[in-house]
Design a protein around this motif. Structure first.
Motif, PDB file in Angstrom:
ATOM      1  N   GLY A   1       0.954  -1.251  -0.023  1.00 31.59           N
ATOM      2  CA  GLY A   1      -0.078  -0.012   0.083  1.00 31.59           C
ATOM      3  C   GLY A   1       0.807   1.188   0.120  1.00 31.59           C
ATOM      4  O   GLY A   1       0.393   2.464  -0.163  1.00 31.59           O
ATOM      5  N   ALA A   2       2.079   1.195   0.172  1.00 34.52           N
ATOM      6  CA  ALA A   2       3.043   2.318   0.247  1.00 34.52           C
ATOM      7  C   ALA A   2       3.474   2.733  -1.382  1.00 34.52           C
ATOM      8  O   ALA A   2       3.756   1.734  -2.136  1.00 34.52           O
ATOM      9  CB  ALA A   2       4.305   2.236   0.838  1.00 34.52           C
ATOM     10  N   GLU A   3       3.456   3.881  -1.771  1.00 37.83           N
ATOM     11  CA  GLU A   3       3.856   4.342  -2.838  1.00 37.83           C
ATOM     12  C   GLU A   3       5.261   4.445  -2.839  1.00 37.83           C
ATOM     13  O   GLU A   3       5.878   5.176  -1.996  1.00 37.83           O
ATOM     14  CB  GLU A   3       3.431   5.640  -3.190  1.00 37.83           C
ATOM     15  CG  GLU A   3       1.889   5.544  -3.520  1.00 37.83           C
ATOM     16  CD  GLU A   3       1.675   4.993  -4.995  1.00 37.83           C
ATOM     17  OE1 GLU A   3       2.402   5.566  -5.972  1.00 37.83           O
ATOM     18  OE2 GLU A   3       0.614   4.324  -5.058  1.00 37.83           O
ATOM     19  N   PRO A   4       5.828   3.850  -4.070  1.00 41.34           N
ATOM     20  CA  PRO A   4       7.302   4.098  -4.298  1.00 41.34           C
ATOM     21  C   PRO A   4       7.621   5.524  -4.421  1.00 41.34           C
ATOM     22  O   PRO A   4       6.879   6.164  -5.122  1.00 41.34           O
ATOM     23  CB  PRO A   4       7.663   3.340  -5.537  1.00 41.34           C
ATOM     24  CG  PRO A   4       6.568   2.296  -5.854  1.00 41.34           C
ATOM     25  CD  PRO A   4       5.180   2.850  -4.996  1.00 41.34           C
ATOM     26  N   PHE A   5       8.807   5.909  -3.930  1.00 35.78           N
ATOM     27  CA  PHE A   5       9.339   7.372  -3.974  1.00 35.78           C
ATOM     28  C   PHE A   5      10.615   7.399  -4.569  1.00 35.78           C
ATOM     29  O   PHE A   5      11.523   6.594  -4.363  1.00 35.78           O
ATOM     30  CB  PHE A   5       8.984   8.236  -2.981  1.00 35.78           C
ATOM     31  CG  PHE A   5       9.759   7.701  -1.750  1.00 35.78           C
ATOM     32  CD1 PHE A   5       9.098   6.916  -0.759  1.00 35.78           C
ATOM     33  CD2 PHE A   5      11.079   8.307  -1.479  1.00 35.78           C
ATOM     34  CE1 PHE A   5       9.882   6.462   0.295  1.00 35.78           C
ATOM     35  CE2 PHE A   5      11.562   8.106  -0.273  1.00 35.78           C
ATOM     36  CZ  PHE A   5      11.079   6.940   0.612  1.00 35.78           C
ATOM     37  N   ASP A   6      11.100   8.662  -5.187  1.00 34.60           N
ATOM     38  CA  ASP A   6      12.542   8.589  -5.480  1.00 34.60           C
ATOM     39  C   ASP A   6      12.857  10.303  -5.298  1.00 34.60           C
ATOM     40  O   ASP A   6      11.988  10.734  -5.888  1.00 34.60           O
ATOM     41  CB  ASP A   6      12.538   8.081  -6.919  1.00 34.60           C
ATOM     42  CG  ASP A   6      13.998   8.413  -7.686  1.00 34.60           C
ATOM     43  OD1 ASP A   6      14.880   8.750  -6.777  1.00 34.60           O
ATOM     44  OD2 ASP A   6      14.188   8.490  -8.704  1.00 34.60           O
ATOM     45  N   SER A   7      13.950  10.545  -4.840  1.00 33.59           N
ATOM     46  CA  SER A   7      14.228  11.730  -4.432  1.00 33.59           C
ATOM     47  C   SER A   7      14.830  12.641  -5.620  1.00 33.59           C
ATOM     48  O   SER A   7      14.717  14.012  -5.847  1.00 33.59           O
ATOM     49  CB  SER A   7      15.355  12.093  -3.311  1.00 33.59           C
ATOM     50  OG  SER A   7      16.716  11.402  -3.903  1.00 33.59           O
TER      51      SER A   7
END
Ligand SMILES: [Cu+2]
Length: 133
Positions: free
Chosen positions: A88-94
């Protein structure tokens, strides 16, 4: 396990350190938000593992002379099986964090996040965020 629970206040000068002593109430009124700080060294996240409560933020600070990233997008890893995200967590990229730069992310979904730095994945630049529910 050592857990880094340094509080910081973004506009904070002397207050953005280990201790909040010496910061008056007026200061809190301006910048109430806090985050757990992870510093980015030459090829490492320090501390490598942090533990926070759901709804809190982590702030990565690039204190090195190399650009880094904070990435949880498995498709961007050479070793995608090592990346972890709770369901349920969205992948993220800085994206690229230049020397002196800061990236902040708020974690709302409890669980374990294992992330990496894209330029230094092979050098073992991996970190973990544990989010308590
Ligand atoms: Cu890096």
């Amino acid at each position: 396990m050592m857990i880094d629970r340094r509080r910081l206040l973004t506009a904070g000068g002397a207050c953005a350190t280990l201790s909040l002593s010496g910061c008056g109430p007026a200061f809190f009124a301006d910048e109430p938000e806090e985050a757990t700080v992870v510093e980015m060294g030459a090829t490492s996240f320090m501390p490598e593992t942090v533990e926070i409560d759901a709804g809190e933020s982590v702030e990565w600070r690039n204190t090195s002379i190399a650009p880094h990233t904070v990435t949880t997008v498995a498709e961007q890893a050479e070793n995608p099986g090592r990346v972890r995200l709770p369901e349920g967590a969205e992948p993220f990229d800085s994206g690229t964090i230049e020397p002196g730069g800061i990236f902040r992310h708020r974690f709302d979904v409890p669980g374990e996040y294992v992330y990496f730095c894209e330029p230094h994945e092979a050098e073992g630049m991996w970190g973990t965020v544990i989010v308590r529910g």
